[in-house]
Design an enzyme around this catalytic site. Structure first.
Site, PDB file in Angstrom:
ATOM      1  N   GLY A  23      20.188  35.598  72.606  1.00 24.20           N
ATOM      2  CA  GLY A  23      19.170  36.398  71.932  1.00 24.20           C
ATOM      3  C   GLY A  23      17.762  36.000  72.293  1.00 24.20           C
ATOM      4  O   GLY A  23      16.980  35.625  71.420  1.00 24.20           O
ATOM      5  N   ASN A  25      15.359  37.794  74.442  1.00 28.66           N
ATOM      6  CA  ASN A  25      14.393  38.720  75.060  1.00 28.66           C
ATOM      7  C   ASN A  25      13.159  38.924  74.187  1.00 28.66           C
ATOM      8  O   ASN A  25      12.228  39.618  74.566  1.00 28.66           O
ATOM      9  CB  ASN A  25      15.059  40.063  75.420  1.00 28.66           C
ATOM     10  CG  ASN A  25      15.710  40.738  74.243  1.00 28.66           C
ATOM     11  OD1 ASN A  25      15.180  40.692  73.146  1.00 28.66           O
ATOM     12  ND2 ASN A  25      16.864  41.343  74.461  1.00 28.66           N
ATOM     13  N   THR A  26      13.149  38.308  73.009  1.00 25.75           N
ATOM     14  CA  THR A  26      11.996  38.420  72.121  1.00 25.75           C
ATOM     15  C   THR A  26      11.974  37.229  71.170  1.00 25.75           C
ATOM     16  O   THR A  26      12.905  36.420  71.128  1.00 25.75           O
ATOM     17  CB  THR A  26      12.056  39.745  71.320  1.00 25.75           C
ATOM     18  OG1 THR A  26      10.826  39.927  70.616  1.00 25.75           O
ATOM     19  CG2 THR A  26      13.201  39.738  70.328  1.00 25.75           C
ATOM     20  N   GLY A  27      10.907  37.108  70.393  1.00 25.74           N
ATOM     21  CA  GLY A  27      10.836  36.114  69.322  1.00 25.74           C
ATOM     22  C   GLY A  27      10.942  34.675  69.758  1.00 25.74           C
ATOM     23  O   GLY A  27      10.511  34.290  70.853  1.00 25.74           O
ATOM     24  N   ILE A  28      11.550  33.847  68.888  1.00 22.43           N
ATOM     25  CA  ILE A  28      11.611  32.414  69.170  1.00 22.43           C
ATOM     26  C   ILE A  28      12.569  32.106  70.319  1.00 22.43           C
ATOM     27  O   ILE A  28      12.408  31.094  70.998  1.00 22.43           O
ATOM     28  CB  ILE A  28      11.975  31.599  67.907  1.00 22.43           C
ATOM     29  CG1 ILE A  28      13.370  31.969  67.372  1.00 22.43           C
ATOM     30  CG2 ILE A  28      10.925  31.787  66.821  1.00 22.43           C
ATOM     31  CD1 ILE A  28      13.797  31.092  66.198  1.00 22.43           C
ATOM     32  N   GLY A  29      13.538  32.982  70.563  1.00 21.61           N
ATOM     33  CA  GLY A  29      14.419  32.781  71.706  1.00 21.61           C
ATOM     34  C   GLY A  29      13.664  32.892  73.004  1.00 21.61           C
ATOM     35  O   GLY A  29      13.859  32.100  73.944  1.00 21.61           O
ATOM     36  N   TYR A 182      23.410  37.601  54.494  1.00 21.74           N
ATOM     37  CA  TYR A 182      22.591  36.821  55.424  1.00 21.74           C
ATOM     38  C   TYR A 182      22.654  35.345  55.062  1.00 21.74           C
ATOM     39  O   TYR A 182      22.854  34.483  55.928  1.00 21.74           O
ATOM     40  CB  TYR A 182      21.148  37.315  55.393  1.00 21.74           C
ATOM     41  CG  TYR A 182      20.227  36.569  56.337  1.00 21.74           C
ATOM     42  CD1 TYR A 182      20.419  36.631  57.713  1.00 21.74           C
ATOM     43  CD2 TYR A 182      19.162  35.796  55.857  1.00 21.74           C
ATOM     44  CE1 TYR A 182      19.583  35.954  58.600  1.00 21.74           C
ATOM     45  CE2 TYR A 182      18.324  35.110  56.727  1.00 21.74           C
ATOM     46  CZ  TYR A 182      18.543  35.193  58.098  1.00 21.74           C
ATOM     47  OH  TYR A 182      17.714  34.509  58.965  1.00 21.74           O
TER      48      TYR A 182
END
Length: 320
Positions: A23, A25-29, A182
């Site tokens: 995961g 392609n964006t954010g903290i990854g 969640y």
């Protein structure tokens, strides 16, 4: 911006090392991949959307074009809502990569409407926990031959809010709550990391350490389902209220990076981190009986009943 935000200050290089990040392609990854790439690592970007991953790869390479000792970025499709996709991804990696030194179980979904994965699991439990559980189990034989190695699982402080209902993991008997589901998946992340450390010790495997963490409240796309499960405009409202306490993705990735590379935690395992320091998870995450139950149930659900990752032979590289 939060008053205090932990930061990884380690300058350790990762030249010659291979990392797998889900995961990203964006954010903290994405920020985690950028950091590893700058350190010289060969980074396997495990993403559902190869198109988005390709755009991220180009962006990172362009940003670092003048740097020396940068690594390599390799995109591979891995859809965590499909255990078959996880298996196919793992086979590709095991066929090609001689070593796996860092595994970052980063991808996740948060508070989405009630739904199920391809395999019939509640979306958040199936994606956030079971897919990463399976991925880790399949890669451990290679990681046993790649020591020192680290397995880092991104959880959340949300793990404190609810427990795990072992009799109804898929919300077939009770009313669905996106927030509760969640929390259940994030508690599973911490219990899994803790039990994995215990299992490695039981099997006298040294050199593989495990970590789980709370990255903080981050300005990312993770809250994209809030308007659907709460009310229209809730994402904007919650964002406004929490804005002074929210981290940028770059800040939010620091604890992941710390657990993945920093020398200060090289001899720690099975612990939970926030802002780059060890912290106590909720007491529910310290329940050894539940950790064992979750492990056994997870092995059953991903159909690994007759498989032991701690004794299984490494299949070896079959292609280059």
């Amino acid at each position: 911006m939060p008053i205090f935000s932990g930061r990884c200050y380690s300058n350790v290089k990762l030249v010659g090392k291979t990392a797998v990040v889900t995961g990203c392609n964006t954010g903290i990854g994405k920020e985690t991949v950028l950091d590893f790439y700058k350190r010289g690592a060969r980074v396997i970007m495990a993403c559902r959307s190869q198109e988005k991953a390709e755009a991220t790869k180009v962006e990172i390479e362009q940003k670092c074009k003048d740097m020396s000792e940068k690594g390599d970025l390799i995109i591979e499709k891995c859809d965590l809502s499909s255990l078959n996709s996880v298996r196919q991804f793992s086979k590709k990696i095991l066929d090609r990569e001689a070593q796996i030194n860092i595994l970052v179980n980063n991808a996740g979904v948060m508070m989405c409407p009630k739904g199920y994965t391809e395999d019939g699991f509640e979306t958040q439990f199936g994606t956030n926990h079971l897919a990463h559980f399976l991925l880790t189990m399949l890669l451990i034989p290679r990681m046993r031959n790649s020591t020192p190695a680290r397995i880092v699982t991104v959880s959340s402080k949300a793990h404190t809010r609810h427990g795990i209902n072992f009799d109804d993991l898929n919300y077939e008997k009770r009313q669905y709550s996106a927030a509760e589901a969640y929390s259940q998946s994030k508690l599973a992340n911490v219990l899994f990391s803790r039990e994995l450390a215990a299992k490695l010790k039981e099997n006298n495997i040294t050199g593989i350490n495990t970590y789980s963490l709370h990255p903080g409240v981050i300005r990312t796309e993770l809250g994209r389902h809030l308007d659907e499960v709460l009310f229209k405009g809730s994402r904007r409202m919650i964002g406004f209220v929490l804005y002074p306490f929210m981290k940028t993705p770059e800040q939010g990735a620091q604890t992941t990076i710390y657990c993945s590379v920093d020398e200060k935690c090289a001899n720690e395992t099975g612990l939970y981190y926030s802002d780059c320091v060890v912290t106590n998870p909720d007491r529910k995450a310290l329940n050894d009986e539940h950790a064992k139950m979750l492990w056994e149930k997870s092995m059953e659900l991903v159909k690994l009943n007759d498989y032991n990752p701690f004794t299984a032979s490494d299949p070896g590289v079959t292609s280059t």
